[in-house]
Scaffold this active site. Structure first.
Site, PDB file in Angstrom:
ATOM      1  N   ARG A 122      -6.828  -0.309  -7.101  1.00 30.45           N
ATOM      2  CA  ARG A 122      -7.493   0.837  -6.158  1.00 30.45           C
ATOM      3  C   ARG A 122      -7.702   2.038  -6.870  1.00 30.45           C
ATOM      4  NH1 ARG A 122      -4.550   1.115  -0.362  1.00 30.45           N
ATOM      5  NH2 ARG A 122      -6.623   2.107  -0.073  1.00 30.45           N
ATOM      6  N   ASP A 150      -2.467  10.685  -1.582  1.00 27.58           N
ATOM      7  CA  ASP A 150      -2.642   9.677  -2.469  1.00 27.58           C
ATOM      8  C   ASP A 150      -3.066  10.048  -3.727  1.00 27.58           C
ATOM      9  OD1 ASP A 150      -3.187   6.478  -1.224  1.00 27.58           O
ATOM     10  OD2 ASP A 150      -3.240   8.026   0.184  1.00 27.58           O
ATOM     11  N   ARG A 164       1.016  -1.172  -0.160  1.00 31.25           N
ATOM     12  CA  ARG A 164       0.082   0.046  -0.018  1.00 31.25           C
ATOM     13  C   ARG A 164       1.005   1.160   0.128  1.00 31.25           C
ATOM     14  NH1 ARG A 164       1.436   1.651   4.485  1.00 31.25           N
ATOM     15  NH2 ARG A 164       0.302   3.535   4.251  1.00 31.25           N
ATOM     16  N   GLY A 165       0.293   2.352  -0.001  1.00 30.60           N
ATOM     17  CA  GLY A 165       0.999   3.761  -0.069  1.00 30.60           C
ATOM     18  C   GLY A 165       1.251   4.000  -1.497  1.00 30.60           C
ATOM     19  N   ALA A 166       0.714   5.514  -1.805  1.00 32.85           N
ATOM     20  CA  ALA A 166       0.499   5.662  -3.340  1.00 32.85           C
ATOM     21  C   ALA A 166       1.975   5.594  -4.163  1.00 32.85           C
ATOM     22  CB  ALA A 166       0.238   7.270  -3.274  1.00 32.85           C
ATOM     23  N   GLN A 219      -2.883   2.187  10.634  1.00 35.88           N
ATOM     24  CA  GLN A 219      -1.797   2.139   9.918  1.00 35.88           C
ATOM     25  C   GLN A 219      -0.652   3.228  10.438  1.00 35.88           C
ATOM     26  OE1 GLN A 219      -3.070   3.230   6.037  1.00 35.88           O
ATOM     27  NE2 GLN A 219      -3.770   1.060   5.657  1.00 35.88           N
ATOM     28  N   ASN A 226      -6.075  12.390   0.945  1.00 37.20           N
ATOM     29  CA  ASN A 226      -5.258  11.677   1.863  1.00 37.20           C
ATOM     30  C   ASN A 226      -5.931  10.644   2.906  1.00 37.20           C
ATOM     31  OD1 ASN A 226      -2.173  10.903   2.542  1.00 37.20           O
ATOM     32  ND2 ASN A 226      -2.754  11.925   4.567  1.00 37.20           N
ATOM     33  N   LYS A 227      -5.229   9.973   3.653  1.00 36.43           N
ATOM     34  CA  LYS A 227      -6.023   8.824   4.606  1.00 36.43           C
ATOM     35  C   LYS A 227      -6.985   9.718   5.406  1.00 36.43           C
ATOM     36  CE  LYS A 227      -6.878   5.326   6.833  1.00 36.43           C
ATOM     37  NZ  LYS A 227      -7.078   4.040   6.582  1.00 36.43           N
TER      38      LYS A 227
END
Length: 384
Positions: A98, A253, A64-66, A212, A263-264
């Site tokens: 995603r 993201d 995960r993570g852009a 996270q 973002n998250k």
């Protein structure tokens, strides 16, 4: 059919290069991931031998993570090419794994285009596959280089905003080596501040619902020897009120053309708190996260996650048992849950956006476009 298997990782090698890598064992090339679902309890690598396995790893947040999703997508297309699978089908599957992180489609598109260009030259499948792998490796290398430059620009920005150091930095979600081909985005800046002896405290938001921050950022901060403190997301306001936050550093993201930042979820409330308390709110992301085709935040497709991530506390899967783990209920059976993966912060609440090309502040559409088009020479600092 997805083909993947788990194996213990070499803990001593992480996090320098092991969040994701390409390997070529005798039985054929594979993509090796550090399975982030299992952290911090255990360090286990997930070995993906085909694209469906990688897509599953993306869906389930094993990777995960852009920025890292861009690298993963790039290697996924290369894996299909080298193993002789349908490259166009693989690219389509990966690009839509995603919806919010624009880097994923970027990495997929670059390698697919490199494969197509080589194939059009009639050089044969072997040459086209080699071109795809070379392009994937270039995406990986460029992301690592971008990480290092973002750290430099971010440190310079903090020094400009708050000379002297001794910073107390609040961060949200996870933005370190686990999300990057290098040392990360926002966490890379905090890491550089720490290395310079100027980090007083890293405040780590727990980051609901997937934890996270607690599971991953605290893990990385501990490994880096940082002074850090974990807090629940709704405790951040009391820290601001007490004057215990000097700056907020987050990743992204997707950044729309006007500077709106996805973002998250939980990032937007932090931006509101930061503005009220006159604290810089800084977004750190590579230029590949900026999407000029998305005009504003309202156009960003925000991923909706399953409700059980809110109604249950997840238990990581164990290497011996496989599966996805079992959740511990924290809400009544049948409770409905609202669970967007991201929220949108408007540009007027963002103090600055830091990319590998430099810094834009204040955040405007024209300034962001200029920054993304800029040559990578020079110091990259700008004020518009």
């Amino acid at each position: 059919m997805a083909d993947q298997y788990a194996r213990p990782s070499d803990a001593a090698a992480f996090p320098a290069a092991s969040a994701l890598r390409w390997e070529e064992p005798p039985e054929g090339p594979v993509i090796v991931l550090l399975d982030q679902r299992r952290l911090p309890a255990e360090e286990v690598e997930l070995v993906c031998t085909d694209v469906p396995a990688l897509v599953d790893a993306i869906h389930t947040l094993a990777v995960r993570g852009a920025p890292l999703l861009g690298v993963a997508g790039a290697y996924g297309v290369a894996l299909a090419a080298v193993r002789g699978f349908d490259v166009e089908e693989a690219a389509e599957l990966l690009a839509h794994a995603r919806p919010t992180a624009v880097n994923l489609a970027y990495g997929v598109g670059r390698v697919r285009d490199a494969y197509r260009a080589a194939a059009r030259k009639g050089t044969g499948d072997g040459r086209a596959a080699a071109a795809a792998l070379a392009e994937a490796r270039a995406v990986h290398r460029e992301d690592a280089e971008a990480s290092a430059r973002m750290a430099e620009h971010g440190v310079a920005l903090l020094e400009e905003l708050m000379p002297g150091g001794g910073y107390q930095i609040l961060t949200h979600c996870n933005t370190g080596a686990l999300v990057s081909g290098g040392q990360g985005t926002a966490f890379a800046v905090a890491g550089a501040v720490h290395a310079a002896g100027r980090l007083r405290r890293l405040w780590v938001d727990e980051t609901r619902p997937l934890l996270q921050g607690a599971r991953l950022t605290a893990y990385e901060a501990a490994r880096a020897g940082m002074a850090y403190t974990l807090l629940t997301d709704n405790a951040a306001g009391s820290l601001f009120a007490a004057g215990e936050v000097d700056a907020v550093l987050v990743g992204a993201d997707r950044i729309a053309a006007d500077g709106s930042v996805a973002n998250k979820v939980g990032s937007y409330p932090l931006a509101v708190l930061a503005r009220y308390h006159h604290v810089p709110f800084v977004v750190v992301a590579p230029s590949t996260t900026v999407d000029p085709g998305t005009e504003g935040g309202a156009e960003i497709d925000v991923e909706q996650r399953p409700g059980h991530e809110v109604t249950e506390i997840p238990v990581p899967p164990q290497s011996t048992g496989g599966g996805t783990g079992t959740g511990v209920p924290v809400a009544p059976l049948g409770a409905q849950a609202y669970n967007p993966a991201f929220d949108i912060t408007p540009p007027e609440l963002v103090t600055a956006i830091v990319t590998e090309n430099g810094v834009v502040s204040p955040v405007t559409k024209a300034g962001l476009a200029e920054l993304c088009d800029r040559s990578r020479s020079g110091n990259g600092m700008m004020s518009i």
